[in-house]
Design a protein around this motif. Structure first.
Motif, PDB file in Angstrom:
ATOM      1  N   ALA A  62      26.125  -6.966  -4.077  1.00  0.00           N
ATOM      2  CA  ALA A  62      24.844  -7.612  -3.777  1.00  0.00           C
ATOM      3  C   ALA A  62      25.064  -9.002  -3.189  1.00  0.00           C
ATOM      4  O   ALA A  62      24.397  -9.389  -2.216  1.00  0.00           O
ATOM      5  CB  ALA A  62      23.986  -7.697  -5.039  1.00  0.00           C
ATOM      6  N   GLN A  63      25.995  -9.771  -3.744  1.00  0.00           N
ATOM      7  CA  GLN A  63      26.290 -11.112  -3.224  1.00  0.00           C
ATOM      8  C   GLN A  63      26.834 -11.024  -1.796  1.00  0.00           C
ATOM      9  O   GLN A  63      26.443 -11.790  -0.930  1.00  0.00           O
ATOM     10  CB  GLN A  63      27.280 -11.834  -4.139  1.00  0.00           C
ATOM     11  N   ALA A  64      27.735 -10.094  -1.540  1.00  0.00           N
ATOM     12  CA  ALA A  64      28.299  -9.924  -0.204  1.00  0.00           C
ATOM     13  C   ALA A  64      27.214  -9.531   0.790  1.00  0.00           C
ATOM     14  O   ALA A  64      27.200 -10.020   1.929  1.00  0.00           O
ATOM     15  CB  ALA A  64      29.401  -8.862  -0.227  1.00  0.00           C
ATOM     16  N   THR A  65      26.277  -8.696   0.359  1.00  0.00           N
ATOM     17  CA  THR A  65      25.170  -8.274   1.230  1.00  0.00           C
ATOM     18  C   THR A  65      24.269  -9.455   1.556  1.00  0.00           C
ATOM     19  O   THR A  65      23.871  -9.638   2.708  1.00  0.00           O
ATOM     20  CB  THR A  65      24.372  -7.143   0.556  1.00  0.00           C
ATOM     21  N   ARG A  66      23.958 -10.269   0.546  1.00  0.00           N
ATOM     22  CA  ARG A  66      23.119 -11.470   0.780  1.00  0.00           C
ATOM     23  C   ARG A  66      23.808 -12.422   1.751  1.00  0.00           C
ATOM     24  O   ARG A  66      23.182 -12.951   2.659  1.00  0.00           O
ATOM     25  CB  ARG A  66      22.824 -12.173  -0.532  1.00  0.00           C
ATOM     26  N   GLU A  67      25.094 -12.659   1.549  1.00  0.00           N
ATOM     27  CA  GLU A  67      25.822 -13.565   2.418  1.00  0.00           C
ATOM     28  C   GLU A  67      25.890 -13.049   3.840  1.00  0.00           C
ATOM     29  O   GLU A  67      25.745 -13.812   4.797  1.00  0.00           O
ATOM     30  CB  GLU A  67      27.225 -13.815   1.864  1.00  0.00           C
ATOM     31  N   ALA A  68      26.077 -11.739   4.009  1.00  0.00           N
ATOM     32  CA  ALA A  68      26.146 -11.146   5.342  1.00  0.00           C
ATOM     33  C   ALA A  68      24.814 -11.233   6.079  1.00  0.00           C
ATOM     34  O   ALA A  68      24.771 -11.348   7.296  1.00  0.00           O
ATOM     35  CB  ALA A  68      26.598  -9.686   5.247  1.00  0.00           C
ATOM     36  N   SER A  69      23.706 -11.228   5.308  1.00  0.00           N
ATOM     37  CA  SER A  69      22.389 -11.297   5.934  1.00  0.00           C
ATOM     38  C   SER A  69      21.926 -12.743   6.112  1.00  0.00           C
ATOM     39  O   SER A  69      20.848 -12.981   6.622  1.00  0.00           O
ATOM     40  CB  SER A  69      21.366 -10.524   5.100  1.00  0.00           C
ATOM     41  N   GLY A  70      22.761 -13.704   5.677  1.00  0.00           N
ATOM     42  CA  GLY A  70      22.415 -15.106   5.815  1.00  0.00           C
ATOM     43  C   GLY A  70      21.585 -15.635   4.680  1.00  0.00           C
ATOM     44  O   GLY A  70      21.170 -16.790   4.669  1.00  0.00           O
ATOM     45  N   ASP A  71      21.319 -14.835   3.674  1.00  0.00           N
ATOM     46  CA  ASP A  71      20.553 -15.244   2.506  1.00  0.00           C
ATOM     47  C   ASP A  71      21.527 -15.483   1.369  1.00  0.00           C
ATOM     48  O   ASP A  71      21.907 -14.565   0.654  1.00  0.00           O
ATOM     49  CB  ASP A  71      19.546 -14.146   2.122  1.00  0.00           C
TER      50      ASP A  71
END
Length: 74
Positions: A62-71
């Motif tokens: 989830a953290q990696a997904t947020r970071e990849a989306s700029g959030d």
């Protein structure tokens, strides 16, 4: 998959939270629960790193997904 403090021969211990969990990679043929989850980006993997429990792996994904989306909110 539920974490447990009781360890079986297939159990591993999460390096992040310390909970015991069953690791399917310890079985033949290897068929682990983690294969059903999205993969972590290669830059988040540590060489010779140990597996995370289901809860910690989901949080890391989830953290990696947020970071990849700029959030980058926690």
């Amino acid at each position: 998959m539920k974490s447990s403090s009781v360890r079986s021969e297939r159990s591993a211990r999460c390096p992040r939270c310390g909970n015991a969990f069953d690791c399917g990679m310890q079985t033949e043929p290897s068929s682990c629960w983690c294969r059903a989850l999205p993969p972590l980006p290669a830059e988040r993997l540590k060489p010779a790193g140990r597996c995370l429990c289901p809860e910690c792996l989901a949080a890391e994904i989830a953290q990696a997904t947020r970071e990849a989306s700029g959030d980058e909110r926690a």
